[in-house]
Design an enzyme around this catalytic site. Structure first.
Site, PDB file in Angstrom:
ATOM      1  N   ASP A   2     -67.320  49.320 -29.416  1.00 44.16           N
ATOM      2  CA  ASP A   2     -66.320  48.166 -29.649  1.00 44.16           C
ATOM      3  C   ASP A   2     -65.209  48.836 -30.360  1.00 44.16           C
ATOM      4  OD1 ASP A   2     -69.095  47.384 -30.800  1.00 44.16           O
ATOM      5  OD2 ASP A   2     -69.767  47.903 -32.588  1.00 44.16           O
ATOM      6  N   TYR A  55     -72.455  60.126 -26.726  1.00 46.38           N
ATOM      7  CA  TYR A  55     -71.562  59.986 -28.092  1.00 46.38           C
ATOM      8  C   TYR A  55     -70.952  61.906 -29.137  1.00 46.38           C
ATOM      9  CZ  TYR A  55     -71.384  55.439 -26.872  1.00 46.38           C
ATOM     10  OH  TYR A  55     -71.644  54.448 -26.343  1.00 46.38           O
TER      11      TYR A  55
END
Length: 292
Positions: free
Chosen positions: A60, A124
């Protein structure tokens, strides 16, 4: 006859603050995606047909990547041999110029390889800092690279206990964004790693006297739901602050309802990094065709 089309896998990194995300956007938008710049740079290879990047992992606005990946097909004109992987790396980096995007390496892969669907796992990292009473106290070299939750202390053992309940295969619907673009996507995911540890960056000793402590939350899965990592981090931080108990995380999982997720709890984008995308060695020929 034109030269054959050659498929390459590239690994790349970027500082995500100035981009709308990794995926391409319309060129009239105020913020473009990383893909826009990658494809713009790739056209300088003078291919027979325009080059499109097929990105493995969406990120994002404001999310960074230590290492993302994509595949692209390059077809040259009549009589021109395929580019060595080293040329792909050097040429793309040259034409990216001042953009905070860099190609790390490139590999020739088979025509049926797909950067997204061939990936075995994605990892992540989310970076936190404690000891800041206000976000303005975040060191200048750490701005946009970490989150400073309210309060000067986190109960990390309680956070790790809560994180352990996320491990394994679950329906992660509660940790899926309410505004998910693909609600039909299966919410069943298998989380292979959920660790919380102190971060020892090279600048850490400059911050210790100020009482600052950096933490990393690391998650690994084959794939994730939209904003799943940020919602998991936010809930774990709420545990660390005492707003939730460790058992509440298991209860949230069992509710299987994104509307059950506590309001104003999701972690901001700035502290999130895509660390790595892993593939089967058999899919990527690492003998002599990689360029660092």
């Amino acid at each position: 006859m034109n030269s054959p089309k050659i498929r390459y896998l590239v690994f790349f990194q970027y500082f995500g603050t100035k981009y709308s995300g990794v995926m391409e956007t319309l060129t009239d938008q105020p913020m473009l995606g990383v893909q826009n710049y990658l494809e713009r740079a790739a056209q300088n290879l003078r291919p027979v047909t325009p080059i499109k990047f097929y990105v493995s992992s969406r990120t994002d606005t404001g999310v960074h990547a230590l290492c993302n990946s994509a595949h692209l097909d390059v077809q040259r004109g009549v009589g021109k041999p395929p580019f060595p992987a080293s040329v792909i790396v050097a040429a793309l980096n040259y034409h990216l110029k001042a953009e905070p995007i860099r190609i790390l390496s490139a590999y020739r892969v088979s025509d049926n390889f797909h950067a997204r669907f061939s990936a075995l796992s994605r990892t992540y990292i989310y970076r936190l800092v404690t000891g800041c009473s206000h976000h303005s106290q975040i060191p200048v070299f750490e701005r946009d690279l970490c989150w400073a939750p309210k309060g000067d202390h986190l109960n990390v053992p309680a956070m790790q206990e809560a994180a352990d309940s996320l491990l394994g295969t679950h329906d992660f619907s509660t940790f899926r964004s309410v505004s998910s673009e693909k609600p039909f996507k299966s919410p069943i995911k298998t989380l292979a790693q959920a660790d919380i540890r102190p971060s020892s960056g090279f600048m850490s000793h400059h911050y210790e006297y100020r009482g600052l402590q950096f933490w990393e939350l690391e998650f690994k899965s084959r794939s994730f739901l939209y904003r799943q990592v940020r919602r998991m981090v936010g809930a774990l931080v709420a545990v660390g602050q005492g707003r939730l108990a460790p058992y509440h995380i298991k209860e949230l999982l069992e509710m299987r309802d994104p509307l059950a997720y506590p309001l104003n709890t999701m972690a901001p984008a700035a502290g999130l990094f895509l660390k790595s995308v892993e593939y089967d060695d058999a899919d990527v020929d690492t003998e002599g065709n990689a360029a660092e």
